[in-house]
Structure formats: C-alpha cells, structure tokens
Design a protein around this motif. Structure first.
Motif, PDB file in Angstrom:
ATOM      1  N   UNK A   1       0.804  -1.218   0.000  1.00 15.61           N
ATOM      2  CA  UNK A   1       0.000   0.000   0.000  1.00 15.61           C
ATOM      3  C   UNK A   1       0.839   1.271   0.000  1.00 15.61           C
ATOM      4  N   UNK A   2       2.146   1.146   0.215  1.00  9.34           N
ATOM      5  CA  UNK A   2       3.031   2.312   0.168  1.00  9.34           C
ATOM      6  C   UNK A   2       3.547   2.570  -1.250  1.00  9.34           C
ATOM      7  N   UNK A   3       3.116   1.725  -2.187  1.00  9.49           N
ATOM      8  CA  UNK A   3       3.608   1.810  -3.553  1.00  9.49           C
ATOM      9  C   UNK A   3       2.485   2.211  -4.509  1.00  9.49           C
ATOM     10  N   UNK A   4       2.704   3.275  -5.253  1.00  5.77           N
ATOM     11  CA  UNK A   4       1.757   3.748  -6.261  1.00  5.77           C
ATOM     12  C   UNK A   4       2.425   3.593  -7.631  1.00  5.77           C
ATOM     13  N   UNK A   5       2.031   2.569  -8.403  1.00  6.22           N
ATOM     14  CA  UNK A   5       2.690   2.340  -9.694  1.00  6.22           C
ATOM     15  C   UNK A   5       2.699   3.589 -10.568  1.00  6.22           C
ATOM     16  N   UNK A   6       3.806   3.785 -11.277  1.00  8.70           N
ATOM     17  CA  UNK A   6       3.924   4.954 -12.155  1.00  8.70           C
ATOM     18  C   UNK A   6       2.943   4.869 -13.317  1.00  8.70           C
ATOM     19  N   UNK A   7       2.548   3.667 -13.689  1.00 12.67           N
ATOM     20  CA  UNK A   7       1.552   3.477 -14.735  1.00 12.67           C
ATOM     21  C   UNK A   7       0.850   2.144 -14.502  1.00 12.67           C
ATOM     22  N   UNK A   8      -0.338   2.011 -15.031  1.00  9.25           N
ATOM     23  CA  UNK A   8      -1.140   0.803 -14.831  1.00  9.25           C
ATOM     24  C   UNK A   8      -1.810   0.425 -16.150  1.00  9.25           C
ATOM     25  N   UNK A   9      -2.420  -0.761 -16.165  1.00  3.98           N
ATOM     26  CA  UNK A   9      -3.230  -1.140 -17.320  1.00  3.98           C
ATOM     27  C   UNK A   9      -4.472  -1.865 -16.831  1.00  3.98           C
ATOM     28  N   UNK A  10      -5.211  -2.482 -17.735  1.00  2.00           N
ATOM     29  CA  UNK A  10      -6.487  -3.087 -17.361  1.00  2.00           C
ATOM     30  C   UNK A  10      -6.323  -4.297 -16.460  1.00  2.00           C
ATOM     31  N   UNK A  11      -5.110  -4.843 -16.392  1.00  2.00           N
ATOM     32  CA  UNK A  11      -4.856  -5.966 -15.502  1.00  2.00           C
ATOM     33  C   UNK A  11      -4.500  -5.493 -14.098  1.00  2.00           C
ATOM     34  N   UNK A  12      -3.636  -4.504 -14.004  1.00  2.00           N
ATOM     35  CA  UNK A  12      -3.160  -4.057 -12.695  1.00  2.00           C
ATOM     36  C   UNK A  12      -4.111  -3.095 -12.011  1.00  2.00           C
ATOM     37  N   UNK A  13      -4.958  -2.403 -12.774  1.00  2.00           N
ATOM     38  CA  UNK A  13      -5.901  -1.441 -12.188  1.00  2.00           C
ATOM     39  C   UNK A  13      -7.188  -1.420 -13.012  1.00  2.00           C
ATOM     40  N   UNK A  14      -7.991  -2.475 -12.905  1.00  2.00           N
ATOM     41  CA  UNK A  14      -9.228  -2.529 -13.702  1.00  2.00           C
ATOM     42  C   UNK A  14     -10.226  -1.454 -13.277  1.00  2.00           C
ATOM     43  N   UNK A  15     -10.977  -0.952 -14.252  1.00  2.00           N
ATOM     44  CA  UNK A  15     -11.997   0.071 -13.998  1.00  2.00           C
ATOM     45  C   UNK A  15     -13.354  -0.610 -13.907  1.00  2.00           C
ATOM     46  N   UNK A  16     -14.092  -0.291 -12.850  1.00  2.00           N
ATOM     47  CA  UNK A  16     -15.453  -0.802 -12.667  1.00  2.00           C
ATOM     48  C   UNK A  16     -16.309   0.330 -12.119  1.00  2.00           C
TER      49      UNK A  16
END
Length: 402
Positions: free
Chosen positions: A243-258
C-alpha cells in the motif's frame, strides 16, 4: 566419464541425469551461468508447446487455457522464497521489476538519503542517482568490512530520520562474495526503513527466505541460476509494504476500472501487465519446479565447490590474478584477470574454443570496481551442471594463452 564433485551432496547419478536433461551442454563448456544458464529440456518443451498452442487457437485464447499453470508458477516461486503467492509478480526482466517498484515509491525530497552496498548493481545505482539528483537527495555507500562485504554495524551508525531506502545487491556480479543480507535486514527492520534486495545471483544458487531477510522487495531475473528463459523475472513485494507503492503506470490488468472507478490490485500483480510472454513464463515454471524438487541448497553446494576448485587451480597459474572477496562462504562466481589480456578479448578468445565465460566492466558494479581500481574482470560462473573436467578445460586454455 563425469567426475563427482568433491564432497558433493548430489550423487554422480543425479548429476548425470540433470546433465542429460540439458541439451546445450553438448555445444561447449558453459561457464557463464551468472549471465544466463542453460535451459532444461522441460522448459524448452513447455515454451515450444505453448507457441504451438498459440498458433493453433490464438495467443489470447491460449493464455486463458494456461492461466492455472501461471498461478502455479506464482505459488512455486513463493514456496522457493518462503512468501505468499499474492506477494509474487511475474515480470519481463530484473530491471523492469526493480524499475517498476522504485518508480512506485514516494518521491524523494531534498535531504533524503539512499544507502547502498558497495557492490550495488549498476542499473539500480543509475536509477538511484538520477532520482537523487532531481530531488536534491543523496546516494551513500555503506562501508565494507576488510573482506569487502557490507558492514551492517557501520550501516546502523548511518541511520537517521532522512534515510528513505536501504538497498543491497546480495551476491555481486563481479566476484564470489556473499553479503550478509540478513544482518542488513535486521538494521533496516529496527529502523523502519524500506529494504530492497537484488537477488539476481542468489535465486536458484543459495536458499532464499524473505521472512528471515526481512526485506520489503526482492527481485531476480529468471535466466541465471534458476535456468529460466531470458525475458522472465520474479518480483517479491511484501504484502504490508504494497500500500506504500503507487505504480507509475497501470493497465487493465493491474488497475481494472469498474463503475467508473479505478482500483489497484491488492497483490503484487499490480506490477504485472495484461501483455506478457506466456510461453516464456511457462518455461520459467519448469525451471522453478526443478529447483524446488532438487533443492537449492544442494544445487548451490555443487556450484560453490566447483568454484572453490577453480580458484585453487587458477591460483597455480602465475599470470592469473584472482579478484574474489569474502572470508566465508563464496558463490559460484570466480573473477580473475590474465596478464596481458583484456577481459573482453579473453572472453572472445575462449568462446572461439567453445569455452563460454563472462566479462564485466566498471558499469556493472561501479562503486566496487572503482574502489578496487579494476577496469574489467573475466568471470567464470559455475552451476551444478558443471564438472571438475570443466575446471581443467578452462585452466589449460588459459595456460595456453600465456
């Protein structure tokens, strides 16, 4: 006939079986396992089989059909390092694993400090230095003991409120030294400072226990002592650190939108992408399973014994200077130079005889190479696949060059 390794914990029969399952051994004397080892036949077959499946049904469909096998890989990788499967991400390289996590950490501020071991891998160090320069932070070297290894007691004296990260390359790329990563972990845990381990030369060669190490992040390419294919890597991120890590970029696998909301995955797979070389990952799965089934401690004992034999043999050649450090146990890497020969040209000359070694320049481990005034080193790195005959083949070839 294969000669048994002195005091080997693997029988001659086991060694013969492991060698028989490695097609590349027929092509020469491979002494560059620290760069990239030889694929076992099972890994090669898994890669080919999945590529065939992709050709038959399509890559997307093929990936769905083997999703359970990729999850088994995460579980096996977790077992290999005493972690949980949700703390494992499958990556494309050690550099991408490291870069993804470091970019996800809170940005440095003026006055912040990063503490690294003297043998820090050059790629990691370059990222630290560039980030520190942008922020007005500093990257500082942890003092070494007389044998070259990191000094955990000196590290403890360096800790203050400005230390943001402790980083250690566990087994250096330029010699047989094994740093005391557990001692460094105790200091980091006591200070509450994040701790990253580069285990590129460790995983598959010595036992790895992330709980004993007390590290927050550990990464390794799959192509070295694990004997996986190039283009694969394993990343461990401790669950409580995620939870201390905020990826510099994401995609539909790592941060799905719902429902118009984006949610980061709550496991290490927040660093994975939906696009991956599935065939290579299935090859890595076979290599990880082989390491688990055979036992890393047993495998590593063979490579360490062979490296020790090699050091003794090379020490009999007057024109050779050995550069390995460490007073205790050493890894399967033997670093040396042959008088009158540049390390890279030596590597190329041996390759023409089908003897394959590595050669490292200053960029690989810049702090240590500069501290020891070394411009380059030749590197023979051993695996349990090697024999004492391989040591003699190398030694005689070097003697012939004098």
């Amino acid at each position: 006939m294969i000669k048994p390794v002195i005091n080997s914990v693997i029988s001659v029969e086991q060694l013969a079986q492991l060698r028989m399952q490695t097609p590349g051994l027929d092509q020469g004397t491979h002494l560059n396992h620290a760069g990239a080892s030889l694929l076992p036949r099972a890994a090669l077959q898994a890669i080919h089989a999945h590529l065939d499946l992709e050709a038959q049904v399509g890559p997307m469909e093929a990936a769905l059909l083997v999703a359970d096998r990729l999850q088994s890989l995460r579980e096996d990788a977790a077992a290999l390092i005493n972690a949980s499967s949700d703390e494992i991400a499958l990556m494309s390289s050690g550099s991408s694993a490291f870069g993804s996590v470091f970019a996800a950490m809170p940005q440095l501020r003026p006055g912040d400090r990063i503490l690294t071991g003297r043998q820090e891998w050059g790629g990691n160090l370059a990222n630290y230095q560039r980030a520190a320069q942008r922020a007005g932070a500093t990257v500082e070297t942890i003092p070494s003991q007389a044998d070259g290894s990191v000094d955990a007691n000196a590290l403890a004296q360096m800790i203050d409120k400005h230390v943001r990260l402790i980083s250690l390359t566990w087994l250096p790329a330029n010699g047989g030294l094994i740093n005391d990563a557990v001692a460094v972990g105790r200091v980091a845990a006591a200070a509450g400072v994040p701790y990253i381990i580069d285990a590129g030369q460790a995983l598959g060669q010595i036992p790895v226990d992330v709980k004993a190490l007390q590290c927050d992040v550990l990464k390794s390419a799959g192509r070295k002592h694990l004997r996986g294919p190039r283009g694969t890597a394993l990343l461990y991120v401790r669950k409580s650190f995620l939870d201390k890590l905020e990826p510099a970029w994401v995609d539909v696998s790592s941060a799905p939108i719902a429902a118009n909301e984006t949610h980061l995955r709550n496991d290490a797979r927040r660093f994975e992408t939906s696009e991956a070389a599935v065939a290579l990952q299935l090859g890595l799965a076979e290599s990880v399973r082989l390491a688990l089934n055979t036992g890393v401690a047993q495998l590593g004992a063979v490579s360490a014994a062979l490296a020790a034999t090699c050091r003794q043999r090379l020490a009999t050649i007057p024109a050779i200077c050995l550069h390995d450090q460490g007073d205790g146990a050493r890894s399967g890497i033997v670093s040396f130079n042959l008088q009158g020969h540049d390390a890279m040209s030596l590597k190329n000359k041996l390759a023409r005889q089908r003897i394959y070694i590595g050669a490292n320049g200053v960029p690989y481990t810049p702090l240590d190479m500069q501290a020891r005034v070394l411009h380059s080193i030749a590197r023979a790195s051993f695996s349990y696949l090697n024999t004492e005959d391989d040591v003699e083949i190398l030694a005689r070839a070097l003697e012939a060059m004098i």
